[in-house]
Design an enzyme around this catalytic site. Sequence first.
Site, PDB file in Angstrom:
ATOM      1  N   TYR A  38       0.834  -1.194   0.000  1.00 23.72           N
ATOM      2  CA  TYR A  38       0.000   0.000   0.000  1.00 23.72           C
ATOM      3  C   TYR A  38       0.876   1.255   0.000  1.00 23.72           C
ATOM      4  CZ  TYR A  38      -3.474   3.419   1.470  1.00 23.72           C
ATOM      5  OH  TYR A  38      -4.275   4.507   1.545  1.00 23.72           O
ATOM      6  N   SER A  84      -3.414  11.344   9.679  1.00 28.21           N
ATOM      7  CA  SER A  84      -2.509  10.235   9.434  1.00 28.21           C
ATOM      8  C   SER A  84      -1.094  10.788   9.578  1.00 28.21           C
ATOM      9  CB  SER A  84      -2.787   9.743   8.029  1.00 28.21           C
ATOM     10  OG  SER A  84      -1.937   8.702   7.723  1.00 28.21           O
ATOM     11  N   LEU A  85      -0.092   9.973   9.339  1.00 23.92           N
ATOM     12  CA  LEU A  85       1.285  10.442   9.480  1.00 23.92           C
ATOM     13  C   LEU A  85       2.044  10.247   8.179  1.00 23.92           C
ATOM     14  CD1 LEU A  85       2.167   8.823  12.907  1.00 23.92           C
ATOM     15  CD2 LEU A  85       2.161  11.269  12.454  1.00 23.92           C
ATOM     16  N   GLU A 115       8.090   7.765  20.085  1.00 24.33           N
ATOM     17  CA  GLU A 115       7.134   6.766  20.564  1.00 24.33           C
ATOM     18  C   GLU A 115       7.164   5.564  19.641  1.00 24.33           C
ATOM     19  OE1 GLU A 115       3.340   8.714  20.612  1.00 24.33           O
ATOM     20  OE2 GLU A 115       3.966  10.177  22.123  1.00 24.33           O
ATOM     21  N   LYS A 117       5.357   3.065  17.243  1.00 24.56           N
ATOM     22  CA  LYS A 117       4.134   3.126  16.455  1.00 24.56           C
ATOM     23  C   LYS A 117       3.446   1.783  16.595  1.00 24.56           C
ATOM     24  CE  LYS A 117       2.361   4.694  12.023  1.00 24.56           C
ATOM     25  NZ  LYS A 117       1.559   3.570  11.572  1.00 24.56           N
ATOM     26  N   ASP A 119       0.905  -1.205  16.117  1.00 22.03           N
ATOM     27  CA  ASP A 119       0.205  -1.703  14.944  1.00 22.03           C
ATOM     28  C   ASP A 119      -1.189  -2.186  15.348  1.00 22.03           C
ATOM     29  OD1 ASP A 119      -0.072  -2.122  12.309  1.00 22.03           O
ATOM     30  OD2 ASP A 119       1.220  -3.882  12.193  1.00 22.03           O
ATOM     31  N   GLU A 174      -4.193   4.049  20.452  1.00 25.97           N
ATOM     32  CA  GLU A 174      -4.178   2.906  19.560  1.00 25.97           C
ATOM     33  C   GLU A 174      -4.651   1.663  20.306  1.00 25.97           C
ATOM     34  OE1 GLU A 174      -3.289   3.583  16.494  1.00 25.97           O
ATOM     35  OE2 GLU A 174      -2.505   1.769  15.523  1.00 25.97           O
ATOM     36  N   TYR A 226      -1.974   8.097  22.947  1.00 23.32           N
ATOM     37  CA  TYR A 226      -0.807   8.819  22.438  1.00 23.32           C
ATOM     38  C   TYR A 226      -1.056  10.307  22.191  1.00 23.32           C
ATOM     39  CZ  TYR A 226      -2.975   7.484  17.945  1.00 23.32           C
ATOM     40  OH  TYR A 226      -3.846   7.265  16.921  1.00 23.32           O
ATOM     41  N   LYS A 291       7.643  13.097  17.316  1.00 19.74           N
ATOM     42  CA  LYS A 291       6.758  14.263  17.378  1.00 19.74           C
ATOM     43  C   LYS A 291       7.498  15.431  18.016  1.00 19.74           C
ATOM     44  CE  LYS A 291       2.872  11.194  18.351  1.00 19.74           C
ATOM     45  NZ  LYS A 291       1.910  10.679  19.336  1.00 19.74           N
ATOM     46  N   LYS A 315       9.300   4.156   9.575  1.00 22.57           N
ATOM     47  CA  LYS A 315       8.811   2.771   9.536  1.00 22.57           C
ATOM     48  C   LYS A 315       9.931   1.747   9.699  1.00 22.57           C
ATOM     49  CE  LYS A 315       4.922   1.868   8.287  1.00 22.57           C
ATOM     50  NZ  LYS A 315       3.831   2.177   7.395  1.00 22.57           N
ATOM     51  N   CYS A 419       9.280 -41.408  -4.352  1.00 28.85           N
ATOM     52  CA  CYS A 419      10.220 -40.358  -3.978  1.00 28.85           C
ATOM     53  C   CYS A 419      10.621 -39.612  -5.248  1.00 28.85           C
ATOM     54  CB  CYS A 419      11.440 -40.961  -3.306  1.00 28.85           C
ATOM     55  SG  CYS A 419      12.784 -39.769  -3.104  1.00 28.85           S
ATOM     56  N   CYS A 422      14.629 -40.635  -5.844  1.00 27.70           N
ATOM     57  CA  CYS A 422      15.155 -41.980  -6.098  1.00 27.70           C
ATOM     58  C   CYS A 422      14.066 -42.955  -6.538  1.00 27.70           C
ATOM     59  CB  CYS A 422      15.855 -42.525  -4.866  1.00 27.70           C
ATOM     60  SG  CYS A 422      14.719 -42.955  -3.537  1.00 27.70           S
ATOM     61  N   CYS A 437      10.402 -40.927   2.311  1.00 24.39           N
ATOM     62  CA  CYS A 437      11.034 -41.802   1.329  1.00 24.39           C
ATOM     63  C   CYS A 437      11.606 -42.967   2.127  1.00 24.39           C
ATOM     64  CB  CYS A 437      12.142 -41.043   0.612  1.00 24.39           C
ATOM     65  SG  CYS A 437      13.302 -42.110  -0.244  1.00 24.39           S
ATOM     66  N   CYS A 442      18.795 -43.125  -0.501  1.00 24.73           N
ATOM     67  CA  CYS A 442      18.316 -42.115  -1.456  1.00 24.73           C
ATOM     68  C   CYS A 442      19.353 -40.990  -1.568  1.00 24.73           C
ATOM     69  CB  CYS A 442      16.980 -41.563  -0.960  1.00 24.73           C
ATOM     70  SG  CYS A 442      16.414 -40.106  -1.848  1.00 24.73           S
TER      71      CYS A 442
HETATM   72  S1  IVH Z   1       0.140  10.041  16.475  1.00 23.14           S
HETATM   73  C1  IVH Z   1      -1.167  13.285  13.772  1.00 23.14           C
HETATM   74  N1  IVH Z   1       1.335   8.124  17.805  1.00 23.14           N
HETATM   75  O1  IVH Z   1      -0.479   5.529  13.288  1.00 23.14           O
HETATM   76  C2  IVH Z   1      -0.662  12.211  14.618  1.00 23.14           C
HETATM   77  N2  IVH Z   1      -0.051   7.526  15.984  1.00 23.14           N
HETATM   78  O2  IVH Z   1      -0.350   6.670  10.402  1.00 23.14           O
HETATM   79  C3  IVH Z   1      -1.562  11.093  14.646  1.00 23.14           C
HETATM   80  N3  IVH Z   1      -0.231   5.120  15.609  1.00 23.14           N
HETATM   81  O3  IVH Z   1      -3.698   6.733  12.830  1.00 23.14           O
HETATM   82  C4  IVH Z   1      -1.155   9.898  15.293  1.00 23.14           C
HETATM   83  N4  IVH Z   1       1.064   4.503  17.264  1.00 23.14           N
HETATM   84  O4  IVH Z   1      -3.401   4.823  14.414  1.00 23.14           O
HETATM   85  C5  IVH Z   1       0.524   8.428  16.783  1.00 23.14           C
HETATM   86  N5  IVH Z   1       2.431   6.523  19.109  1.00 23.14           N
HETATM   87  C6  IVH Z   1       1.611   6.838  18.082  1.00 23.14           C
HETATM   88  C7  IVH Z   1       1.026   5.830  17.273  1.00 23.14           C
HETATM   89  C8  IVH Z   1       0.195   6.236  16.225  1.00 23.14           C
HETATM   90  C9  IVH Z   1       0.294   4.081  16.272  1.00 23.14           C
HETATM   91  C10 IVH Z   1      -1.103   5.013  14.418  1.00 23.14           C
HETATM   92  C11 IVH Z   1      -2.396   5.771  14.548  1.00 23.14           C
HETATM   93  C12 IVH Z   1      -2.454   6.693  13.381  1.00 23.14           C
HETATM   94  C13 IVH Z   1      -1.450   6.090  12.466  1.00 23.14           C
HETATM   95  C14 IVH Z   1      -0.806   7.165  11.609  1.00 23.14           C
END
Ligand code: IVH
Length: 682
Positions: A38, A84-85, A115, A117, A119, A174, A226, A291, A315, A419, A422, A437, A442
Site C-alpha cells: 500500500y 494520518s502520518l 514513541e 508506532k 500496529d 491505539e 498517544y 513528534k 517505519k 520419492c 530416487c 522416502c 536415497c
Molecule cells: S500520532 C497526527 N502516535 O499511526 C498524529 N499515531 O499513520 C496522529 N499510531 O492513525 C497519530 N502509534 O493509528 C501516533 N504513538 C503513536 C502511534 C500512532 C500508532 C497510528 C495511529 C495513526 C497512524 C498514523
Amino acid sequence: MADLETAEKRIEELREQIDRHNYLYYVLDSPEISDAGYDALMRELTKLETEYPELVTPDSPTQRVGAAPVAAFGVVEHRFPLLSLANAFSEEELRAWYVRAVKLAGQNELKMVCELKMDGLAVALTYVDGKLVTGATRGDGYRGENITQNLRTIRSIPLSLPKDAPPRMEVRGEVYMPRESFSKLNRERAEAGQPLFANPRNAAAGSVRQLDPRITAKRALDIYTYGLGWVEGKEMPRSHWQVMEYLKSLGFRTNPNNRLVASIDEAVAYYKDWTEKRAGLRYETDGVVVKLDSLDLQEKLGDVGREPRWAIAFKFPAVQGNTKLLDIGVNVGRTGTLNPYAILEPVAVGGVTIRHAALHNEDDIRRKDIRIGDEVIIQRAGEVIPEIVGPVLSKRTGKEKVFSLPEKVYDPEKKRPACPVCKAEIIRPEGEAMYYCTNAACPAQILARLQHFVSREAMDIRGIGESISETLRREGLVRDFADLYDLKVGQLAQLERMGEKSASNIINAIEKSKERPLARVIFALGIRHVGSEMAEVLAKEFGSLDELATASEDRLQKIPAVGPKISESLAAFFRQPENRDLIGRLKRAIPRLREKEETKAGTLPLKGQELVITGRLESLTREDAEAKIRALGGIAKSDVTKKTRYLVVGADPGSKLAKARTLGVKELGEEEFLRLLEKGKA
Ligand code: IVH
C-alpha cells in the site's frame, strides 16, 4: 520524467487501486495487500503528483484519509480530524523532515518525543464530566464509527476519570491485540474451523468492530493512548511529553518505552535500538513516531493535506508482502521427509528478494487453504525462512489448483507415488503429517545428511557446499559423513573445478572438525527430533557416544528433557546396523570420540583421580565398581601408590589396606564410596 499523458493515466490507475484498498482495509477489515504494498502505491502517486501539481484533484487519496465508515454502527463526527502520518523509510528521510521542521520553527534545536508506532487501530475517546461517553474509530478521519459499547469492554480504557479531570476532553490512542492473545485466538479459530486473522492488527480491528460487544469483550484487547484531541475547561501544559504525563495521572495507559529526546541523533538511536528490540515486545509495532514536543510549535507548523508537519512515522523494514504462488515443489530432507515448499513470484520484503517459502506439510497447506495460483501473503520473521500466512481469498479466480502431495509425486511408470529423487516407495506413518522416502540410500537423503553434518551448528566444515557434496557422492568418494574423514587432498584436487589449494583447505577443515565437542557430533548425526539443545542434554548426560548408543529406552526416558518421541527415535537410530557401523567408523576417525567427555556439572567429579578397591563389596561386583569409577572420569588401579586418591575398603581387605595406611591414603567404606558415586551422578 514520464510525459504528461502517461503520468495522467498512471495517476488514474493508482487512485483507483488505492481507493479500493482503502475500502477493503478501512471498511471491510480485509486487506488484500500488505502495508508495504500500500505504501508503495501511495508513494508512487505522491511522487507523480509532486512532479505534476496540475494533476492534483481534491478527491485524490493523497488529499484525504481512509474511506467512508460502514453504516451498521452509528456515525461520530470528529471535532478535529484524526490525521494520518507521513512516513520516512530511511534515516535520510527522517533527517530531511527534521531539517524542514527546524527551518519552519525558526529554532536551532527542537525537543522531540519518540514513541513506538503501535500496529493496531486509532480510536478517539470522549469524556464528559469525567465519564466515557463516546468511543469512535478513525473512519475516514472526519467521521468514524461509534463503537463505544465495544471499547467499554477494554479494561485499560478508564470509564470514569478523577474529579479534577477536565469537564470535556477527547483522548486518542491505539487499540491493539497482544501477540499472545492473537495466537490464542487463531488457535481457537483453527479448532472451530473458522478463517484465521492474518495479523494482530486485523484481529484487533475485526474485534472492535463486532456488532456484539460480548465478542469484543472476549478478545483481550489493549490500548496505549498517544495524544489529546481537544480539551475544554482546563489549561493544559504546552508540551506533548507533559500532556502524556498528565494523561497517565488521569489513569490512561501510555507506553513506558516513549522517550523525550533533545536531538535528531537521539531519535535515530531510539529507532535503531527498537529495530533490534521490537521482536521481544508483547505487541507488534511497525515503526517509531517522532513528534515535536512543543505544542506551540506543533500549531505553528500545522498540517499539509492529511498529514501534520510536526510529526513523522519512521517505519521499520516491512516483514510481510504479497505475491503469487507459482507452484509447490517437493524436496527430500535428511530423514527422508518429503517437504513441500512454495515457489513464488520473486518479491522484495524488507530489502530481501524472496523466491521460496516453507510450507511445512500437507495438513498445514490444507488448513490454510493455500492453492497453486493463489495470491498469498508472505511473512519474514527475523532470520527465519519466510512462511506463507495465507491466501488472499478475494483474488481467487477459480483456476487455482488444490495441492496433493501423492499426486504431485505420482510416478506413471511405477503407477504409484514415489520419492521424487530416487523413485523409492513413500509412506505416511499413522498419526504423522509427513510422507517419507523409504530408501535410506536415497541420494537426496545422503546429500541432506551430509549438508547437515558439515553445517555451522554441527561439525562446521567450511567449503563443502551443495555442489561439492553432490560431486563427492556421484564420484563414489562419500556415501556417508564418516567417509569424509578418509578423503585425501589428491582425490579432491582431481575433481572438476577444484584446485590443489581449495582441496587442502577442505582437508584442513575436516581435520579441524575432529575437535568439536560431543554435543556437536550428536547433533551432526541428524537423528530425528534431536536438535542442538537436546544434543547438549544428551552429551552432558552420557559423556560418550558409546554410552548414548547403548542406553536403553528406559534409561533415556529418565532424563527429564527426554520424552517418548525422542527416546524412541534415539533407540531406533542406534538399533540400525548401518548406523552402528557409521558410529564405529566415526570413532576410528575422531580420537576424541573414544574418550569420555566431561559430563553434567561441567567437570567429572573423579577426573584423573586414581582409586583402588580392596576386599569384597556388598552391593556391586568389582567390575561394575570399576566401570562406575571410569564413568566419573576416575582411574581404577590395582596397586596402592602415592598417587592413590582413595582406597575403597570392602569386607576382608587384603594387604593394600596396610600399604595405604603407611602412605596416608584416604580410605572409603562401601557406603561412603556409593555416596561418592551418587554425588557424581547428580
Ligand atoms: S500520532 C497526527 N502516535 O499511526 C498524529 N499515531 O499513520 C496522529 N499510531 O492513525 C497519530 N502509534 O493509528 C501516533 N504513538 C503513536 C502511534 C500512532 C500508532 C497510528 C495511529 C495513526 C497512524 C498514523
